[in-house]
Motif scaffolding. Structure first.
Motif, PDB file in Angstrom:
ATOM      1  N   TRP A 156       0.848  -1.191   0.000  1.00 41.04           N
ATOM      2  CA  TRP A 156       0.000   0.000   0.000  1.00 41.04           C
ATOM      3  C   TRP A 156       0.887   1.246   0.000  1.00 41.04           C
ATOM      4  O   TRP A 156       1.719   1.424   0.881  1.00 41.04           O
ATOM      5  CB  TRP A 156      -0.914  -0.010   1.228  1.00 41.04           C
ATOM      6  N   TYR A 202       0.841   5.415  -0.009  1.00 42.87           N
ATOM      7  CA  TYR A 202      -0.113   6.468   0.346  1.00 42.87           C
ATOM      8  C   TYR A 202      -0.013   7.629  -0.633  1.00 42.87           C
ATOM      9  O   TYR A 202       0.583   8.661  -0.368  1.00 42.87           O
ATOM     10  CB  TYR A 202       0.081   6.944   1.779  1.00 42.87           C
ATOM     11  N   ALA A 220      -4.787   6.927  -2.932  1.00 46.44           N
ATOM     12  CA  ALA A 220      -5.055   6.235  -1.676  1.00 46.44           C
ATOM     13  C   ALA A 220      -5.851   7.123  -0.720  1.00 46.44           C
ATOM     14  O   ALA A 220      -6.766   6.653  -0.026  1.00 46.44           O
ATOM     15  CB  ALA A 220      -3.745   5.804  -1.027  1.00 46.44           C
ATOM     16  N   PRO A 232       1.549   2.759   5.544  1.00 55.88           N
ATOM     17  CA  PRO A 232       1.881   2.517   4.139  1.00 55.88           C
ATOM     18  C   PRO A 232       3.157   3.242   3.755  1.00 55.88           C
ATOM     19  O   PRO A 232       3.619   4.135   4.468  1.00 55.88           O
ATOM     20  CB  PRO A 232       0.673   3.104   3.400  1.00 55.88           C
ATOM     21  N   ASP A 283       6.855  -3.230   1.201  1.00 57.89           N
ATOM     22  CA  ASP A 283       5.480  -3.300   1.709  1.00 57.89           C
ATOM     23  C   ASP A 283       5.364  -3.154   3.218  1.00 57.89           C
ATOM     24  O   ASP A 283       4.316  -3.434   3.795  1.00 57.89           O
ATOM     25  CB  ASP A 283       4.851  -4.633   1.286  1.00 57.89           C
TER      26      ASP A 283
END
Length: 269
Positions: free
Chosen positions: A193, A195, A199, A233, A262
């Motif tokens: 993820w 950011y 997001a 993230p 990650d």
């Protein structure tokens, strides 16, 4: 040594004289990659379907092209050759998903084709246009941006995206075996993820749809991933720094592998 955002050291002029194509370079992680490379002296060409964004780095050549199509990839490749006189480094960052939620039954053939064209075939096509010249010259670097969803898919709305990224990782490995002996390095990066502004928009949509706070919405995403041991993230600049390292001569012996960034999301070795 100079320093970039986050006080990460970089070699001044590290990419001076390097001719680089970056896909997806007008927003999010791609824009961060472009800024990082330009700050180190690279000449960069990127593409967008619309007008020039206000936050794109100065000096970057922007080509209008839809890289979800073969014609768009051809336009970018020809423009890059014309503007740069050749390409030393090709960085594929383009990707994303516009699929609806609802699992596999919500995806028709048209949506599968769209997701595969954006997340897999854009890289395959552009490689086909630009890598042969690298092979002929005996040097070059190709970086593919995959995703941890290639091994940790989220089935509700990104199943086609995850499948396309899994295919991209496999394709990247196969390409490395073919062109590595001819002097061209191929590496893949698999972010978790990140950011980005996209997001942030997703967090807002979840918060509004479920009538919950932004913090609760962010936590719901973390929960869907099984948590991020690092507790947050990644920022686009952090992914850009990894890509810049892999594209540089400092990584001259790194080839045919994939680097995960990650925060520890994938729970297995």
């Amino acid at each position: 040594m100079t320093r970039v955002r986050g006080s990460v050291p970089q070699a001044a002029g590290e990419f001076a004289g390097k001719r680089i194509v970056v896909t997806g370079g007008t927003k999010g992680t791609g824009a961060a990659v472009v800024r990082r490379l330009v700050s180190a002296g690279a000449a960069v060409v990127t593409a967008a379907r619309g007008d020039r964004p206000g936050d794109i780095a100065e000096g970057v050549t922007l080509i209008r092209a839809d890289l979800g199509t073969d014609a768009g990839c051809s336009v970018l490749a020809e423009a890059a050759r014309d503007v740069l006189g050749g390409v030393d480094i090709l960085v594929h960052v383009l990707g994303g998903s516009s699929a609806p939620s609802g699992g596999f039954m919500a995806l028709d053939d048209a949506m599968w084709a769209k997701e595969l064209s954006l997340n897999l075939l854009s890289a395959v096509r552009l490689d086909r246009f630009l890598v042969p010249a690298m092979v002929a010259g005996g040097k070059g670097v190709v970086i593919h941006t995959s995703s941890i969803q290639r091994s940790l898919p989220l089935h509700d709305s990104t199943i086609a995206y995850a499948a396309a990224k899994a295919a991209l990782s496999t394709y990247s490995k196969a390409l490395s075996k073919e062109v590595g002996p001819k002097g061209v390095r191929v590496v893949s990066v698999a972010p978790g993820w990140i950011y980005t502004s996209a997001a942030e928009a997703l967090v807002r949509r979840i918060a509004e749809g479920a009538a919950i706070s932004g913090d609760a919405a962010r936590q719901s995403i973390l929960d869907s991933l099984g948590g991020i041991p690092l507790g947050r993230p990644a920022q686009p600049e952090e992914v850009a720094e990894l890509i810049a390292f892999l594209a540089s001569d400092r990584a001259s012996a790194i080839h045919g592998t994939e680097y995960v960034i990650d925060g520890g999301t994938i729970p297995t070795v």
